[in-house]
Design an enzyme around this catalytic site. Structure first.
Site, short mmCIF file in Angstrom:
data_model
loop_
_atom_site.label_atom_id
_atom_site.label_comp_id
_atom_site.label_asym_id
_atom_site.label_seq_id
_atom_site.Cartn_x
_atom_site.Cartn_y
_atom_site.Cartn_z
NE ARG A 101 -2.79 -1.02 3.45
CZ ARG A 101 -2.81 -2.21 4.05
NH1 ARG A 101 -3.20 -3.30 3.38
NH2 ARG A 101 -2.46 -2.33 5.32
N GLY A 135 -0.28 -10.38 16.86
CA GLY A 135 0.19 -11.36 17.83
C GLY A 135 1.56 -10.98 18.34
CG HIS A 136 3.08 -9.41 21.05
ND1 HIS A 136 3.98 -8.51 20.53
CD2 HIS A 136 1.97 -8.69 21.38
CE1 HIS A 136 3.47 -7.31 20.55
NE2 HIS A 136 2.25 -7.37 21.06
CE1 TYR A 140 2.40 -13.80 15.84
CE2 TYR A 140 4.55 -12.97 16.53
CZ TYR A 140 3.27 -12.73 16.06
OH TYR A 140 2.86 -11.46 15.79
CG ASP A 166 9.57 -11.42 19.26
OD1 ASP A 166 8.66 -11.73 18.48
OD2 ASP A 166 9.41 -10.66 20.23
#
Length: 413
Positions: A101, A135-136, A140, A166
């Site tokens: 976008r 989410g974090h 996950y 992460d």
């Protein structure tokens, strides 16, 4: 005449000459670009005008350059497009579709630069029913099945900070993917998109245990297996003085050293070699003996017993203790930057040509140059733009129009 001894030559940073544009974000994306910067890449971190008064991370942003650009302005997008046109790679951590976008998606940028490696880091990936969900890390690794496995028997799942999703399964896998794609781009001239999803990466980190499951050597019930605190010979124990030590005497020769060093062979299910300590029915008796033997000694006493042996016992250090540890100091596992911030040392290390192991520009053995401190936000705006082909007048005009900011002189201000 005897040949002259060759002097080891410090290797250049492995990614010297590689330019990466980091579109910004938090956590795994900046970690991936930190890894690339540590390896010698020129990493340009894009930041929003709203971040001008914010401090960068003294660790995750080390070694990078900072450029402030407003991507809400069409001219700001054009600035980034021109910058990426001359780069080797870029990476972003937006939700799927956001970069497109903005006009900065892989189709647009690979058309400008066919050799570009375009890295993307998300929790659930670019495709699939959950790809657009927030989410974090914990979410996950929960969805990958890994979190269900973590914890002690009889207790609920326990997450290990945000390491597996992460950083291990996310940022590190993105860095590895980009390195692989950079190698291919160099040989083929073709860029690619690297889709690094934390759910994928966390699952990949569980590879060995998936193999154990296939052979019947790993059970779904957490805290009951050899490597998840189920086995007494792979666990942590409290000492007499309320400290903790790690015990990992898995192999027979190490197990023997452990029980001999503590004088507890007579508390085993039988003489060593007459019982299988890896069988679960022996674990309760062995655990009781281990627990009581360790609880009767202070941590320092255990260090004195096991230091220099293969008993696989080591005290659980806090970070101050780990930084002061003689081995870690010799290896430069930590260093302090000029402002006193504790930094993780550079890893991995690279051998110098002609050297027996690794060496570098410093006599005490740095693998390559220590990263520069994290920059002030926008500190490199003018430098980066001019290196991308913008004239000083262009830079001043962009700053006057509010397209870029940070350390750029603006006429009349």
């Amino acid at each position: 005449m005897a040949a002259a001894e060759s002097t080891p030559t410090a290797p250049p940073a492995p990614l010297a000459g590689v330019r990466i544009v980091d579109f910004g974000g938090i956590g795994p994306g900046p970690f991936a670009s930190m890894v690339l910067a540590d390896l010698g890449a020129e990493v340009i971190r894009l930041q929003r005008p709203s971040e001008l008064d914010s401090a960068n991370s003294p660790v995750l942003d080390r070694g990078k350059k900072s450029l402030v650009v407003d991507l809400k302005k069409p001219e700001g997008v054009e600035v980034v497009r021109k910058l990426v046109a001359g780069a080797d790679g870029c990476l972003e951590g937006f939700r799927p579709g956001v970069a497109e976008r903005l006009g900065l998606g892989p189709d647009e940028l690979l058309e400008l630069n066919p050799r570009l490696v375009y890295g993307r880091i998300t929790g659930y990936g670019q495709t699939g029913p959950r790809s657009n969900m927030a989410g974090h890390d914990m979410n996950y690794i929960a969805s990958s099945g890994v979190l269900h496995q973590l914890g002690r028997a009889g207790e609920g799942p326990q997450f290990p900070a945000n390491l597996l999703g992460d950083f291990g399964g996310g940022g590190m896998l993105l860095a590895i993917g980009m390195l692989a794609a950079l190698v291919r781009a160099k040989s083929s001239g073709e860029g690619t998109v690297v889709d690094a999803a934390m759910v994928d990466g966390a699952n990949l980190l569980w590879a060995m245990m998936h193999g154990f499951s296939a052979t019947g050597d790993w059970q779904e019930e957490r805290g009951t297996n050899m490597l998840d605190s189920g086995a007494p010979f792979y666990d942590r124990y409290e000492t007499k003085d309320g400290q903790w030590v790690s015990v990992g005497c898995i192999e027979p020769q190490f197990f023997k050293i452990f029980i001999d060093s503590l004088g507890i062979e007579d508390r085993m299910p039988g003489p060593f070699g007459t019982f299988d300590y890896r069988k679960k029915d022996t674990w309760p008796q062995i655990r009781t003996a281990f627990t009581e033997a360790i609880a009767s000694r202070t941590r320092d006493e255990l260090v004195e017993i096991f230091d220099g042996t293969d008993g696989c016992v080591f005290p659980i250090l806090n970070f101050d203790e780990a930084e002061a540890d003689a081995h870690n100091q010799a290896r430069k596992v930590f260093y302090r930057d000029d402002s006193g911030v504790r930094q993780p040392g550079l890893a991995p290390r690279f051998a110098a040509r002609g050297g027996a192991s690794w060496a570098g520009g410093e006599s005490d053995g740095e693998p390559y140059a220590q990263p520069a401190p994290a920059p002030q936000t926008g500190a490199h705006t003018a430098e980066v733009l001019e290196s991308a082909g913008f004239s000083p007048e262009d830079v001043e005009r962009l700053a006057s129009d509010g397209v870029v900011a940070g350390g750029v002189p603006v006429a009349g201000r």
